[in-house]
Design an enzyme around this catalytic site. Structure first.
Site, PDB file in Angstrom:
ATOM      1  N   GLU A   1      -8.580 -12.276 -30.479  1.00 45.00           N
ATOM      2  CA  GLU A   1      -8.100 -13.431 -29.713  1.00 45.00           C
ATOM      3  C   GLU A   1      -8.336 -13.174 -28.218  1.00 45.00           C
ATOM      4  O   GLU A   1      -8.134 -12.070 -27.735  1.00 45.00           O
ATOM      5  CB  GLU A   1      -6.598 -13.622 -29.965  1.00 45.00           C
ATOM      6  CG  GLU A   1      -6.013 -14.824 -29.240  1.00 45.00           C
ATOM      7  CD  GLU A   1      -4.520 -15.053 -29.549  1.00 45.00           C
ATOM      8  OE1 GLU A   1      -3.837 -14.093 -29.956  1.00 45.00           O
ATOM      9  OE2 GLU A   1      -4.066 -16.195 -29.366  1.00 45.00           O
TER      10      GLU A   1
ATOM     11  N   LYS B   1      -6.177 -23.164 -32.050  1.00 43.62           N
ATOM     12  CA  LYS B   1      -4.855 -22.643 -32.463  1.00 43.62           C
ATOM     13  C   LYS B   1      -3.881 -23.808 -32.649  1.00 43.62           C
ATOM     14  O   LYS B   1      -3.666 -24.604 -31.724  1.00 43.62           O
ATOM     15  CB  LYS B   1      -4.364 -21.678 -31.385  1.00 43.62           C
ATOM     16  CG  LYS B   1      -3.169 -20.837 -31.756  1.00 43.62           C
ATOM     17  CD  LYS B   1      -2.906 -19.847 -30.613  1.00 43.62           C
ATOM     18  CE  LYS B   1      -1.909 -18.771 -30.974  1.00 43.62           C
ATOM     19  NZ  LYS B   1      -1.809 -17.766 -29.892  1.00 43.62           N
TER      20      LYS B   1
ATOM     21  N   CYS C   1      -3.650 -15.924 -34.504  1.00 41.74           N
ATOM     22  CA  CYS C   1      -2.413 -15.199 -34.174  1.00 41.74           C
ATOM     23  C   CYS C   1      -1.131 -15.889 -34.638  1.00 41.74           C
ATOM     24  O   CYS C   1      -0.765 -15.805 -35.796  1.00 41.74           O
ATOM     25  CB  CYS C   1      -2.385 -14.894 -32.678  1.00 41.74           C
ATOM     26  SG  CYS C   1      -1.332 -13.460 -32.358  1.00 41.74           S
TER      27      CYS C   1
HETATM   28  N1  LIG Z   1      -1.064 -14.425 -29.375  1.00 41.95           N
HETATM   29  C1  LIG Z   1      -0.071 -14.774 -30.114  1.00 41.95           C
HETATM   30  O1  LIG Z   1      -0.023 -15.845 -30.675  1.00 41.95           O
HETATM   31  C2  LIG Z   1       1.014 -13.751 -30.250  1.00 41.95           C
HETATM   32  C3  LIG Z   1       1.923 -13.972 -31.417  1.00 41.95           C
HETATM   33  C4  LIG Z   1       3.008 -12.969 -31.485  1.00 41.95           C
HETATM   34  O2  LIG Z   1       2.993 -11.959 -30.803  1.00 41.95           O
HETATM   35  C5  LIG Z   1       4.102 -13.219 -32.408  1.00 41.95           C
HETATM   36  O3  LIG Z   1       5.058 -12.430 -32.417  1.00 41.95           O
HETATM   37  O4  LIG Z   1       4.052 -14.189 -33.168  1.00 41.95           O
END
Ligand SMILES: NC(=O)CCC(=O)C(=O)O
Length: 282
Positions: free
Chosen positions: A48, A118, A159
């Site tokens: 990412e 996303k 993520c």
């Molecule tokens: N980059 C992200 O979306 C981080 C997501 C994350 O750390 C979480 O705990 O969920």
């Protein structure tokens, strides 16, 4: 749908600096390095936000339109040069007034074959630990996305999307064999949830699940957890990076998916007479 054995390479990229040109050069060097490895991966994955520091204030500065993106040009050329499928992590994308956190995917011919914006923005506030608000500058994607290769159907997320089981479930019901989420968890939630969520999504759906994180850099504004990982459909961790820059490889064996589904046939035991199928209409 074709599902054949293939080899995955995850590039846990380090040295992500404020200089985009340097970031692109380093990412390209690492793609060439992964492709030249004697393990000869069929699909290479970047993390990412690989071309910019990770943080909502950086997104407007680094954002590129897909049509004119120097990142897209580099990724397309690298996929073609290495003759390898490439998931280009994610980049801040500009489309008119809106900014997105967007994953782009390239065929071995260098064609841009899929994108994923996303869907679930990373907005959290854990007092004294971490506050992050992607929605201050980003807009959320509105579609689920997958792409087909000659070896598998691959579902995409980024993520924080992993925390929403519906997205993985929909991809799995659409026939994806492998779900791949570039990601960058942090030092608060990473130790507790990173592996747990991947193993959960893998076993829920009896699919392979892979994530690719940036390497940890304690001089950066955001401290990524690292630990890029591949999990099999029985929730076994096949490979896991540590925290530093590293390329890890995993063999994806369809027999593991078949035996998981044959032994524990949840995929055919669902009770859509009791609860709705979230993939209905998708
Ligand atoms: N980059 C992200 O979306 C981080 C997501 C994350 O750390 C979480 O705990 O969920």
């Amino acid at each position: 749908m074709v599902f054949k054995p293939f080899r995955l390479a995850l590039i846990q990229l380090g040295n992500i600096t404020a200089n985009k040109t340097d970031n692109l050069k380093h990412a390209r060097d690492m793609i060439l390095k992964a492709a030249a490895n004697s393990k000869k991966p069929d699909l290479i994955v970047l993390p990412e936000c690989f071309n910019s520091p990770y943080g909502h204030k950086h997104f407007p500065v680094y954002a590129e339109t897909i049509a004119e993106s120097e990142s897209v040009k580099m990724l397309s050329a690298a996929a073609k040069e290495t003759n390898t499928w490439l998931i280009g992590g994610s980049i801040p994308e500009r489309d008119g007034e809106q900014l997105y956190n967007t994953c782009t995917v390239y065929s071995p011919q260098g064609d841009l074959v899929a994108t994923h914006r996303k869907v679930h923005l990373f907005d959290i506030d854990i007092p004294g630990k971490i506050t992050f608000k992607e929605s201050e500058t980003l807009s959320p994607g509105t579609t689920t996305n997958y792409f087909d290769t000659e070896f598998a159907r691959i579902g995409l997320g980024i993520c924080y999307d992993i925390r929403f089981p519906e997205l993985s479930m929909i991809s799995a019901r659409q026939g994806c064999h492998v779900l791949i989420y570039p990601g960058a968890f942090n030092l608060t939630t990473g130790p507790l949830h990173w592996e747990l969520l991947q193993r959960s999504r893998a076993v829920d759906n009896q699919v392979f699940f892979a994530t690719c994180s940036p390497a940890r850099d304690l001089t950066a504004g955001y401290h990524a957890w690292g630990h890029s990982m591949v999990v099999d459909p029985m929730a076994k961790v096949l490979v896991e990076a540590a925290e530093a820059e590293e390329i890890v490889f995993a063999d994806i064996d369809p027999a593991l998916l078949e035996s998981a589904r044959a032994g524990i046939p949840v995929t055919t035991q669902r009770r859509f007479d009791v609860y709705p199928d979230v993939s209905e209409g998708k």
